[in-house]
Write a protein that holds these residues in place. Structure first.
Motif, PDB file in Angstrom:
ATOM      1  N   SER A 169       2.930  -1.468   0.844  1.00 26.17           N
ATOM      2  CA  SER A 169       4.233  -0.840   1.065  1.00 26.17           C
ATOM      3  C   SER A 169       4.455   0.217   0.000  1.00 26.17           C
ATOM      4  CB  SER A 169       5.367  -1.881   1.031  1.00 26.17           C
ATOM      5  OG  SER A 169       5.467  -2.471  -0.245  1.00 26.17           O
ATOM      6  N   PHE A 170       5.307   1.197   0.338  1.00 24.53           N
ATOM      7  CA  PHE A 170       5.550   2.298  -0.600  1.00 24.53           C
ATOM      8  C   PHE A 170       6.919   2.894  -0.307  1.00 24.53           C
ATOM      9  CE2 PHE A 170       5.260   6.641  -2.209  1.00 24.53           C
ATOM     10  CZ  PHE A 170       4.658   6.447  -3.450  1.00 24.53           C
ATOM     11  N   LYS A 171       7.648   3.166  -1.372  1.00 27.56           N
ATOM     12  CA  LYS A 171       8.959   3.800  -1.221  1.00 27.56           C
ATOM     13  C   LYS A 171       8.781   5.311  -1.206  1.00 27.56           C
ATOM     14  CE  LYS A 171      13.661   3.821  -3.100  1.00 27.56           C
ATOM     15  NZ  LYS A 171      14.526   3.358  -4.223  1.00 27.56           N
ATOM     16  N   TYR A 172       9.027   5.910  -0.061  1.00 28.56           N
ATOM     17  CA  TYR A 172       8.837   7.356   0.112  1.00 28.56           C
ATOM     18  C   TYR A 172      10.140   7.978   0.590  1.00 28.56           C
ATOM     19  CZ  TYR A 172       6.748  11.787   1.607  1.00 28.56           C
ATOM     20  OH  TYR A 172       6.444  13.119   1.762  1.00 28.56           O
ATOM     21  N   LEU A 173      10.681   8.884  -0.200  1.00 24.81           N
ATOM     22  CA  LEU A 173      11.939   9.564   0.115  1.00 24.81           C
ATOM     23  C   LEU A 173      13.059   8.571   0.398  1.00 24.81           C
ATOM     24  CD1 LEU A 173      10.660  12.497   2.371  1.00 24.81           C
ATOM     25  CD2 LEU A 173      11.036  12.471  -0.091  1.00 24.81           C
ATOM     26  N   LEU A 177       8.315   2.040   3.216  1.00 22.70           N
ATOM     27  CA  LEU A 177       7.409   1.976   4.363  1.00 22.70           C
ATOM     28  C   LEU A 177       6.414   0.843   4.133  1.00 22.70           C
ATOM     29  CD1 LEU A 177       6.628   5.799   4.614  1.00 22.70           C
ATOM     30  CD2 LEU A 177       8.307   4.533   5.965  1.00 22.70           C
ATOM     31  N   ASP A 178       6.236  -0.011   5.118  1.00 19.87           N
ATOM     32  CA  ASP A 178       5.232  -1.068   5.016  1.00 19.87           C
ATOM     33  C   ASP A 178       4.106  -0.787   5.990  1.00 19.87           C
ATOM     34  OD1 ASP A 178       5.820  -2.967   7.591  1.00 19.87           O
ATOM     35  OD2 ASP A 178       7.679  -2.157   6.788  1.00 19.87           O
ATOM     36  N   ASN A 179       2.977  -1.423   5.788  1.00 18.33           N
ATOM     37  CA  ASN A 179       1.780  -1.062   6.553  1.00 18.33           C
ATOM     38  C   ASN A 179       1.804  -1.492   8.017  1.00 18.33           C
ATOM     39  OD1 ASN A 179       1.510  -3.778   6.056  1.00 18.33           O
ATOM     40  ND2 ASN A 179      -0.562  -3.657   5.226  1.00 18.33           N
ATOM     41  N   THR A 180       2.801  -2.276   8.421  1.00 17.65           N
ATOM     42  CA  THR A 180       2.943  -2.602   9.844  1.00 17.65           C
ATOM     43  C   THR A 180       4.201  -1.979  10.447  1.00 17.65           C
ATOM     44  OG1 THR A 180       4.075  -4.671   9.289  1.00 17.65           O
ATOM     45  CG2 THR A 180       1.687  -4.783   9.622  1.00 17.65           C
ATOM     46  N   LYS A 185      11.024  -5.036   4.568  1.00 14.65           N
ATOM     47  CA  LYS A 185      11.213  -4.845   3.128  1.00 14.65           C
ATOM     48  C   LYS A 185      12.314  -3.829   2.852  1.00 14.65           C
ATOM     49  CE  LYS A 185       6.485  -6.099   1.868  1.00 14.65           C
ATOM     50  NZ  LYS A 185       5.231  -5.678   1.191  1.00 14.65           N
ATOM     51  N   HIS A 186      12.422  -2.837   3.724  1.00  9.95           N
ATOM     52  CA  HIS A 186      13.461  -1.831   3.514  1.00  9.95           C
ATOM     53  C   HIS A 186      14.845  -2.404   3.796  1.00  9.95           C
ATOM     54  CE1 HIS A 186      15.290   2.085   3.132  1.00  9.95           C
ATOM     55  NE2 HIS A 186      15.847   1.955   4.311  1.00  9.95           N
ATOM     56  N   THR A 187      14.977  -3.184   4.863  1.00  7.49           N
ATOM     57  CA  THR A 187      16.281  -3.777   5.155  1.00  7.49           C
ATOM     58  C   THR A 187      16.683  -4.776   4.073  1.00  7.49           C
ATOM     59  OG1 THR A 187      15.162  -5.382   6.623  1.00  7.49           O
ATOM     60  CG2 THR A 187      16.135  -3.439   7.657  1.00  7.49           C
ATOM     61  N   SER A 188      15.705  -5.491   3.517  1.00  6.51           N
ATOM     62  CA  SER A 188      16.001  -6.399   2.395  1.00  6.51           C
ATOM     63  C   SER A 188      16.452  -5.606   1.175  1.00  6.51           C
ATOM     64  CB  SER A 188      14.765  -7.230   2.036  1.00  6.51           C
ATOM     65  OG  SER A 188      14.402  -8.072   3.106  1.00  6.51           O
TER      66      SER A 188
END
Length: 370
Positions: A169-173, A177-180, A185-188
């Protein structure tokens, strides 16, 4: 499947070469007087270091663009704007110093080969333009379904012989974003971010009016939930419902009502739509702008129009304006290209035919609050 490399540049704004920048501005067609104006803005700057009450002697700033300014990010974008030209078989996305290189392919080998070639080209371009890549913070992520990723064996992505770290996963802008692309993870992340503010709102509610409480919710909490909601609209219903529960709790605090008060009554009282309706409205706003030529080229390429919409009266046409794309997987139908098009094509004809985005938004809100 897809692969993406998130580039991290070392002191990106501070290492912009002024001579190279001048050549780039000239190649873009700026007049000599305009270039001289930019030179006057950049050249002759000094900097000092302060420790306690002591100041160092001024040091000459020989490169870089000022951070925290309006022109700084603009000049940096113009400086790196030609990077995508040297990268083949991949899509390159630039946003100031946040750069992502994306490749797609039918096999793991195809994806990794494209990304390795892209990294070689990007590294050469960065060296030529006196910019440096921070290999330790540059990350790679492969995106696909859980079953495909579990079976896949990806080769290393390298830059100058160093292996780029692989992540899930990576925080972009501002979006995790997670790999699936589940976006759980973003909603959490959103939930944790707004929960503290929700508690603070509850603590001060007794001392402020309902209208001020709603204003605080709209200005301090709602923007975190709304940010890029058309992207995480692809999250599963359970995660999206968690955010709706948070909004329900905030509205109950603002209205000081019993916890058993029906949610529909709260939304009618406050005139704040359900989050699912807000996400639909935001998707439709993007599509409306695309139809009227007010979106970026990248957004416009996402949609296939049934007619030349600039020559058709969208208010009276009974046909769908945008073709619904065909996807083999049901999960793929959660994205803007599919779900957003569904939202838009279902709108009443008088709303789709609005003359401006302002009137479109107004009509959308009235439709949602019915």
């Amino acid at each position: 499947m897809s692969g993406v490399v998130f580039l991290d540049l070392k002191k990106a704004f501070d290492t912009v070469d002024h001579d190279i920048l001048r050549c780039k501005l000239s190649s873009l067609g700026l007049s000599n007087s305009s270039i001289a104006w930019f030179e006057n803005y950049l050249l002759g700057r000094t900097q000092v270091t302060k420790i306690g009450n002591h100041l160092s002697d001024p040091g000459h700033v020989s490169c870089g663009v000022p951070q925290g300014s309006i022109l700084g990010p603009l000049l940096f974008i113009l400086y790196i704007n030609s990077l995508p030209n040297v990268i083949d078989n991949c899509e390159t996305f630039l946003y100031a110093n946040d750069t992502a290189i994306i490749s797609t392919g039918s096999t793991e080998a195809e994806i990794t080969d494209k990304l390795n070639n892209a990294m070689h080209s990007a590294s050469t371009w960065l060296d030529d333009n006196k910019l440096s890549l921070n290999i330790g913070k540059t990350k790679c992520m492969f995106i696909g379904t859980g079953s495909k990723l579990s079976k896949a064996k990806f080769q290393d992505i390298k830059c100058k012989g160093e292996v780029i770290g692989m992540i899930e996963s990576f925080k972009y802008l501002g979006v995790i974003l997670d790999n699936t692309l589940r976006f759980d993870k973003h909603t959490s992340y959103i939930k944790k971010k707004v929960f503290l503010k929700m508690k603070m709102l509850g603590l001060i509610r007794s001392f402020i009016s309902e209208s001020l409480a709603l204003q605080l919710y709209k200005s301090l909490i709602m923007p975190h939930i709304d940010y890029d909601d058309v992207i995480y609209d692809a999250a599963n219903k359970k995660d999206c419902q968690t955010l709706q529960v948070i909004q329900n709790g905030c509205l109950r605090i603002c209205c000081k009502v019993d916890p058993k008060t029906p949610v529909l009554d709260l939304h009618r009282r406050t005139k704040i739509p359900f989050l699912s309706d807000r996400r639909a409205a935001h998707s439709c706003n993007i599509i409306f702008n695309g139809i009227h030529g007010n979106s970026t080229e990248g957004i416009n390429k996402m949609f296939t129009y049934v007619h030349d919409t600039h020559n058709v009266n969208t208010c009276t046409s009974s046909d769908d304006i945008i073709k619904l794309p065909k996807y083999r997987l049901s999960k793929s139908q959660n994205n803007l290209c599919y779900r957003g098009v569904q939202y838009f094509n279902r709108l009443p004809q008088n709303i789709r035919g609005s003359e401006s985005l302002t009137s479109f938004k107004r009509s959308m809100k009235l439709e949602i609050l019915k």
